[in-house]
Design an enzyme around this catalytic site. Structure first.
Site, PDB file in Angstrom:
ATOM      1  N   GLU A  75       0.839  -1.208   0.000  1.00 11.58           N
ATOM      2  CA  GLU A  75       0.000   0.000   0.000  1.00 11.58           C
ATOM      3  C   GLU A  75       0.868   1.250   0.000  1.00 11.58           C
ATOM      4  O   GLU A  75       2.078   1.172   0.221  1.00 11.58           O
ATOM      5  CB  GLU A  75      -0.950  -0.025   1.206  1.00 11.58           C
ATOM      6  CG  GLU A  75      -0.236  -0.115   2.536  1.00 11.58           C
ATOM      7  CD  GLU A  75      -1.156  -0.545   3.683  1.00 11.58           C
ATOM      8  OE1 GLU A  75      -2.110  -1.312   3.435  1.00 11.58           O
ATOM      9  OE2 GLU A  75      -0.904  -0.106   4.812  1.00 11.58           O
TER      10      GLU A  75
ATOM     11  N   TYR B 186      -4.372   2.917   8.461  1.00  8.96           N
ATOM     12  CA  TYR B 186      -3.654   1.798   7.848  1.00  8.96           C
ATOM     13  C   TYR B 186      -3.363   0.631   8.779  1.00  8.96           C
ATOM     14  O   TYR B 186      -2.685  -0.314   8.387  1.00  8.96           O
ATOM     15  CB  TYR B 186      -2.348   2.284   7.215  1.00  8.96           C
ATOM     16  CG  TYR B 186      -1.444   3.044   8.163  1.00  8.96           C
ATOM     17  CD1 TYR B 186      -0.873   2.433   9.271  1.00  8.96           C
ATOM     18  CD2 TYR B 186      -1.159   4.384   7.936  1.00  8.96           C
ATOM     19  CE1 TYR B 186      -0.056   3.132  10.129  1.00  8.96           C
ATOM     20  CE2 TYR B 186      -0.342   5.093   8.790  1.00  8.96           C
ATOM     21  CZ  TYR B 186       0.214   4.449   9.894  1.00  8.96           C
ATOM     22  OH  TYR B 186       1.019   5.142  10.750  1.00  8.96           O
TER      23      TYR B 186
ATOM     24  N   CYS C 136      17.021  49.590  -8.786  1.00 13.71           N
ATOM     25  CA  CYS C 136      17.164  50.993  -8.365  1.00 13.71           C
ATOM     26  C   CYS C 136      18.610  51.395  -8.153  1.00 13.71           C
ATOM     27  O   CYS C 136      18.906  52.568  -7.950  1.00 13.71           O
ATOM     28  CB  CYS C 136      16.355  51.255  -7.098  1.00 13.71           C
ATOM     29  SG  CYS C 136      17.102  50.535  -5.632  1.00 13.71           S
TER      30      CYS C 136
ATOM     31  N   CYS D 165      17.313  45.070  -0.471  1.00 20.82           N
ATOM     32  CA  CYS D 165      17.338  46.436  -0.965  1.00 20.82           C
ATOM     33  C   CYS D 165      16.462  47.216   0.006  1.00 20.82           C
ATOM     34  O   CYS D 165      15.278  46.921   0.125  1.00 20.82           O
ATOM     35  CB  CYS D 165      16.747  46.504  -2.367  1.00 20.82           C
ATOM     36  SG  CYS D 165      16.448  48.205  -2.873  1.00 20.82           S
TER      37      CYS D 165
ATOM     38  N   ASP E 272       2.772  10.470   3.240  1.00 19.38           N
ATOM     39  CA  ASP E 272       3.775  11.316   3.892  1.00 19.38           C
ATOM     40  C   ASP E 272       3.089  12.341   4.780  1.00 19.38           C
ATOM     41  O   ASP E 272       2.760  13.440   4.353  1.00 19.38           O
ATOM     42  CB  ASP E 272       4.623  12.002   2.812  1.00 19.38           C
ATOM     43  CG  ASP E 272       5.934  12.511   3.380  1.00 19.38           C
ATOM     44  OD1 ASP E 272       6.251  12.183   4.538  1.00 19.38           O
ATOM     45  OD2 ASP E 272       6.639  13.245   2.660  1.00 19.38           O
TER      46      ASP E 272
ATOM     47  N   LYS F 223      11.334   2.987   0.289  1.00 21.16           N
ATOM     48  CA  LYS F 223      11.374   4.452   0.205  1.00 21.16           C
ATOM     49  C   LYS F 223      11.800   4.875  -1.188  1.00 21.16           C
ATOM     50  O   LYS F 223      12.814   4.391  -1.695  1.00 21.16           O
ATOM     51  CB  LYS F 223      12.389   5.006   1.222  1.00 21.16           C
ATOM     52  CG  LYS F 223      11.979   4.822   2.670  1.00 21.16           C
ATOM     53  CD  LYS F 223      10.876   5.780   3.077  1.00 21.16           C
ATOM     54  CE  LYS F 223      11.409   7.064   3.652  1.00 21.16           C
ATOM     55  NZ  LYS F 223      11.817   6.953   5.037  1.00 21.16           N
TER      56      LYS F 223
ATOM     57  N   CYS G  98      21.147  46.900  -6.113  1.00 14.41           N
ATOM     58  CA  CYS G  98      19.837  46.468  -6.602  1.00 14.41           C
ATOM     59  C   CYS G  98      19.735  46.672  -8.117  1.00 14.41           C
ATOM     60  O   CYS G  98      20.056  47.749  -8.624  1.00 14.41           O
ATOM     61  CB  CYS G  98      18.742  47.255  -5.884  1.00 14.41           C
ATOM     62  SG  CYS G  98      17.100  46.876  -6.502  1.00 14.41           S
TER      63      CYS G  98
ATOM     64  N   LYS H  47       2.698   4.619   1.067  1.00 17.59           N
ATOM     65  CA  LYS H  47       3.213   5.179   2.317  1.00 17.59           C
ATOM     66  C   LYS H  47       2.927   6.680   2.285  1.00 17.59           C
ATOM     67  O   LYS H  47       3.559   7.437   1.552  1.00 17.59           O
ATOM     68  CB  LYS H  47       4.711   4.908   2.441  1.00 17.59           C
ATOM     69  CG  LYS H  47       5.294   5.376   3.760  1.00 17.59           C
ATOM     70  CD  LYS H  47       6.696   4.817   3.958  1.00 17.59           C
ATOM     71  CE  LYS H  47       7.218   5.115   5.345  1.00 17.59           C
ATOM     72  NZ  LYS H  47       7.374   6.526   5.631  1.00 17.59           N
TER      73      LYS H  47
ATOM     74  N   CYS I 282      12.729  52.058  -4.187  1.00 19.31           N
ATOM     75  CA  CYS I 282      13.080  51.054  -5.195  1.00 19.31           C
ATOM     76  C   CYS I 282      11.850  50.645  -5.999  1.00 19.31           C
ATOM     77  O   CYS I 282      10.826  50.275  -5.435  1.00 19.31           O
ATOM     78  CB  CYS I 282      13.677  49.830  -4.532  1.00 19.31           C
ATOM     79  SG  CYS I 282      13.937  48.500  -5.705  1.00 19.31           S
TER      80      CYS I 282
END
Ligand code: IVH
Length: 669
Positions: A114, A223, A409, A424, A118, A312, A406, A116, A429
Site C-alpha cells: 500500500e 492503515y 534601483c 534592498c 507522507d 522508500k 539592486c 506510504k 526602489c
C-alpha cells in the site's frame, strides 16, 4: 417540541450529518449542497442550544470546541507505535522476503502493498464506538494527546456504526491543494512558508487553537488496527476492509499480492510519473505480510516489526544545465536568487526554475553559470539544486556573484546580522515599490477588487502609480488606455478604490507592508492605538507593551515611520481621505452589517454577555428588537435554556442564531 421529540430529532440529525461528512470527506462523493448541509447543522445547533444537557462530545457540533488548549498532555501508548525498516531497491525487498520466509518456513502467506502516506502517524482510540482520544506517535512509547485537534478532521468518524472498542492507527496528512492554499495565504500575510505538506500537517496538529486546525482541512488515511476487543482480525486486508466499513478512510491503492515479484512490480508501477498524479504526497510503498497470525513468530526488532517494510522512493533527481541566475526583489526588499535551468523532466513535471534560497547556498554549492547540476524535488513541490557535476566542467563556466547593488534601483544591498537574505532597503526602489503596491491592494490588505498584478504593473510602468497613495488619484482617463480595460471595468475599479478608503485601520497597517507586521499584528496594533497617528507617535516601549508585539516588530515599525518617503505616502493617503481609524467591531457597520434592517428577538442565557448588552450591540448595528416571536421576526438569538420562544420560532420557521454565530457576526471570536 417536547424534550423527547428534541432527543429524537437530535439523534436523527447527527446521523444524517455524519453520513454526509462520510460521503463528502471519505468517499469524496457529496450528495447535498453546502447550503443544505449548513441548514442541517444549524438545526442541530439550535436544538442543542435549547437542550444543552443533550450535547455529547461525539456530536458533529463538537468537532471544533471553542477552547484554546494550554498544551498537550503526554499519553503512553497501549502498545508501542513502531516505525518501519526501509528498503531502497528491489534487492532490499528480496532480502526482506527471504527473512520472512525463513522465519515462517513452510507456511503459505501473501503480501499487501500500500502507499506510504507522507504525513504524521496518529493513534485513534474508540471506546464503545465513540472517539475518545487521539495522540501523536511521539517517541513511539509516549505521544501527545491531540484529541481536540483531530476531532476537527472531518474524515475522522466521531462515532462508529457499532459499539466497538478499538485502537486505529493512521496517517494525518494535508492534501497538496490545501498545502498550496495555506502557503499562498501565509505568503500574503508575510508569514514563513511551510517547506512541504508533511511539515504543514505536523505544524497544524501542534496548534493550540483547534479553530485554526479546523481551517487547515487535514485528512487521515488509516492503515492499521492497533488493538480490537471481541473480534479476530486474521488478515491485514480484512482489517482494512473492516476499517472501511466502520467509516474510516482507507487508501484505495492497496493490493494483495502473492509473492515478492508481484510486490516489486507494484512498487515499480509507482516510482514514475504516476505518483505526481496523486492529490497527496507519498514517500514510498509499505509492504506487509497479510496473515496476522504470523506476526508473533516474525516478531519485532528494537524499533520495527519484521512483518513489514517500507520501500522508500529515492528523492527524484535529474541532471540539467544552469543557464542563468536571476535575482528578484520582493516586497520586503529581500533579494532572492533563482536558477534558470535547461528544462528537464523530474517526478512527472517539467522543471525550468529552481530555488537557490540565498547567497550562502550559492557559495556552498560552488555553482557557476553553465554548470551541469543535479536538481531534486524537495518535499516534491519546489525543485532545488543539490550539487554541481564538476566532472562535466569544460572551462567555459562563469562564476556568479550576488549583486552588490539592486538591479532595479541601483541602491546598495544590505545583509543584516543574523539574516541569510540580502535586501534592498531603498524605500523608493521600483521593484520593492511595485511589489508593495501589489500587496497593498491584495484581498487581506486593502482588498481592492479588480486590481491584479498585471494592472498594477502596467500602472506602475507607465508611472501613473508609484506608491499606494497614487491609486487614489486615478481617473477614468488614466485607466481607459490600459490593456483590456473597458469603461465598465474601469468604473468598477474606481469604485472599489474609493470603497477601500473606508477600510478599518488594520487593513491599512497590514497593507503598508511593514516588515514583520502580518495580519494578526496589524489587528492588535489597530485595536490598541486606535489611529494611524497613534501608532506613528508610539514609543518603542509603548509598542512592546502591547501583547503579541515583540521588540523586533516594534523596531521595524519605528524604522518604517521614520523614513521620509513613508511620511510622504502617509500624508498623500491622508489627503486622499483614506480612513486612519480603527473601526472597532462594536461600532455599527452600516449596510454591510448582517443585523441591518433585521428584527431580532432574544431569549435564553448568553454566556458572554447579558441580554441587555446583546440588544445594545444589535441596535448599534442597525437591527431592531422586539419582545415576542412572530412571522415578522427575522432572527431569534437563543442562549442556553431557551424555552417557548424557541419552539415558536421553529414552528414559524424563524431563523435561530446561537451565541457562537452571534459572536461571529459581531466579529468577536
Ligand atoms: S504501517 C508497525 N502503513 O510510515 C508499523 N505506516 O516508519 C506501522 N506510514 O510511522 C506502520 N503510510 O507514520 C504503515 N500505509 C502505511 C503507512 C505508514 C505511512 C508511516 C507511519 C509510520 C511510518 C513508518
Amino acid at each position: 417540541m417536547t424534550r423527547e421529540q428534541a432527543m429524537g430529532r437530535i439523534a436523527q440529525l447527527r446521523s444524517v450529518i455524519q453520513e454526509h461528512d462520510y460521503k463528502y470527506h471519505v468517499l469524496d462523493q457529496p450528495s447535498i449542497s453546502d447550503f443544505e448541509y449548513d441548514q442541517l447543522m444549524q438545526e442541530l445547533i439550535a436544538l442543542e442550544t435549547a437542550h444543552p444537557d443533550l450535547i455529547t462530545p461525539d456530536s458533529p457540533t463538537q468537532r471544533v470546541g471553542g477552547q484554546l488548549l494550554e498544551g498537550f498532555e503526554k499519553v503512553t501508548h497501549k502498545a508501542p507505535m513502531l516505525s518501519l525498516s526501509n528498503a531502497f531497491g528491489a534487492e532490499d525487498l528480496r532480502d526482506f522476503d527471504r527473512r520472512v520466509r525463513s522465519l515462517i518456513a513452510g507456511e503459505s502467506f501473501d503480501y499487501v502493498a500500500e502507499l506510504k502516506i507522507d504525513g504524521l502517524a496518529v493513534s485513534l482510540i474508540y471506546e464503545n464506538g465513540v472517539f475518545v482520544r487521539g495522540a501523536t506517535r511521539g517517541d513511539g512509547e509516549v505521544g501527545e494527546d491531540i484529541t481536540a485537534n483531530l476531532k476537527t478532521i472531518k474524515s475522522l468518524p466521531l462515532v462508529l456504526p457499532r459499539s466497538l472498542t478499538i485502537e486505529v492507527r493512521g496517517e494525518a496528512y494535508l492534501p497538496k491543494r490545501e498545502f498550496e492554499r495555506i502557503n499562498r495565504e501565509r505568503e500574503a500575510a508575510g508569514e514563513a512558508l511551510f517547506a512541504n505538506p508533511r511539515n504543514a500537517a505536523a505544524g497544524s496538529l501542534r496548534q493550540l487553537d483547534p479553530k485554526i486546525v479546523g481551517r487547515r482541512n487535514l485528512s487521515i488515511f488509516t492503515y492499521a488496527i492497533g488493538s480490537i476487543e471481541g473480534e479476530a482480525v486474521e488478515t491485514h486486508a480484512s482489517g482494512m476492509n473492516l476499517l472501511q466499513k466502520l467509516g474510516f478512510k482507507v487508501n484505495p491503492e492497496r493490493r494483495r499480492l502473492p509473492d515478492i515479484d508481484a510486490v516489486i512490480e507494484f512498487v515499480e508501477s509507482w516510482t514514475g510519473e504516476r505518483r505526481a498524479t496523486l492529490p497527496y504526497e507519498i514517500d514510498g510503498i509499505v509492504i506487509k505480510v497479510n496473515q496476522t497470525s504470523f506476526y508473533p513468530r516474525l516478531g519485532t526488532t528494537a524499533k520495527s516489526p519484521r512483518w513489514a517494510i517500507a520501500y522508500k522512493f529515492a528523492a527524484e533527481q535529474a541532471e540539467t544545465v544552469l543557464r542563468d541566475i536571476i535575482v528578484n526583489v520582493g516586497r520586503t526588499g529581500a533579494v532572492t536568487p533563482t536558477a534558470v535551468l535547461e528544462p528537464v523532466r523530474l517526478a512527472g513535471t517539467t522543471v525550468s526554475r529552481a530555488t537557490l534560497h540565498n547567497e550562502d547556498m550559492i557559495r556552498e554549492l560552488d555553482v557557476m553559470l553553465g554548470d551541469t547540476v543535479v536538481v531534486q524535488k524537495a518535499g516534491d513541490i519546489i525543485p532545488e539544486i543539490v550539487r554541481v557535476v564538476t566532472d562535466k566542467r569544460t572551462g567555459d563556466e562563469r562564476p556568479f556573484s550576488m549583486p552588490t547593488h539592486c538591479s532595479e534601483c541601483g541602491a546598495e544591498l544590505i545583509r543584516f546580522a543574523g539574516e541569510a537574505a540580502i535586501r534592498c532597503i531603498n524605500p523608493q526602489c521600483p521593484a520593492h515599490n511595485r511589489e508593495g503596491i501589489i500587496h497593498f491592494v491584495s484581498r487581506d490588505a486593502m482588498n481592492i477588487d479588480g486590481l491584479g498584478e498585471q494592472i498594477v504593473t502596467q500602472l506602475f510602468d507607465s508611472k501613473l502609480v508609484q506608491d499606494p497613495a497614487d491609486l487614489y488619484s486615478l481617473s477614468m482617463e488614466d485607466l481607459l488606455p490600459l490593456e483590456r480595460m473597458g469603461q465598465k471595468s474601469a468604473q468598477n475599479l474606481l469604485d472599489s478604490i474609493a470603497r477601500s478608503k473606508e477600510n478599518s485601520l488594520e487593513r491599512l497597517i497590514f497593507g503598508l507592508g511593514i516588515r514583520f507586521i502580518g495580519e494578526k499584528a496589524a489587528k492588535v496594533l489597530a485595536d490598541h492605538f486606535d489611529t494611524l497617528d497613534g501608532l506613528m507617535q508610539a514609543s518603542l516601549d509603548e509598542m512592546v507593551a502591547v501583547p503579541e508585539i515583540g521588540p523586533k516588530m516594534a523596531e521595524s515599525i519605528k524604522e518604517y515611520f521614520a523614513q521620509e518617503s513613508t511620511q510622504r505616502v502617509i500624508e498623500k493617503l491622508r489627503r486622499a481621505g483614506v480612513n486612519f481609524a480603527y473601526k472597532r467591531p462594536t461600532v455599527m457597520m452600516s449596510e454591510d452589517s448582517p443585523f441591518s434592517g433585521k428584527t431580532f428577538v432574544l431569549t435564553g442565557t448568553l454566556a458572554s454577555m447579558d441580554r441587555k448588552e446583546a440588544g445594545r450591540l444589535i441596535e448599534q448595528r442597525g437591527g431592531k428588537l422586539t419582545g415576542s416571536v412572530s412571522k415578522n421576526t427575522d432572527y431569534l438569538l437563543a442562549g442556553e435554556k431557551a424555552g417557548s420562544k424557541l419552539d415558536k420560532a421553529r414552528e414559524l420557521g424563524v431563523k435561530v442564531l446561537d451565541e457562537a454565530a452571534f459572536l461571529e457576526w459581531l466579529g468577536i471570536e
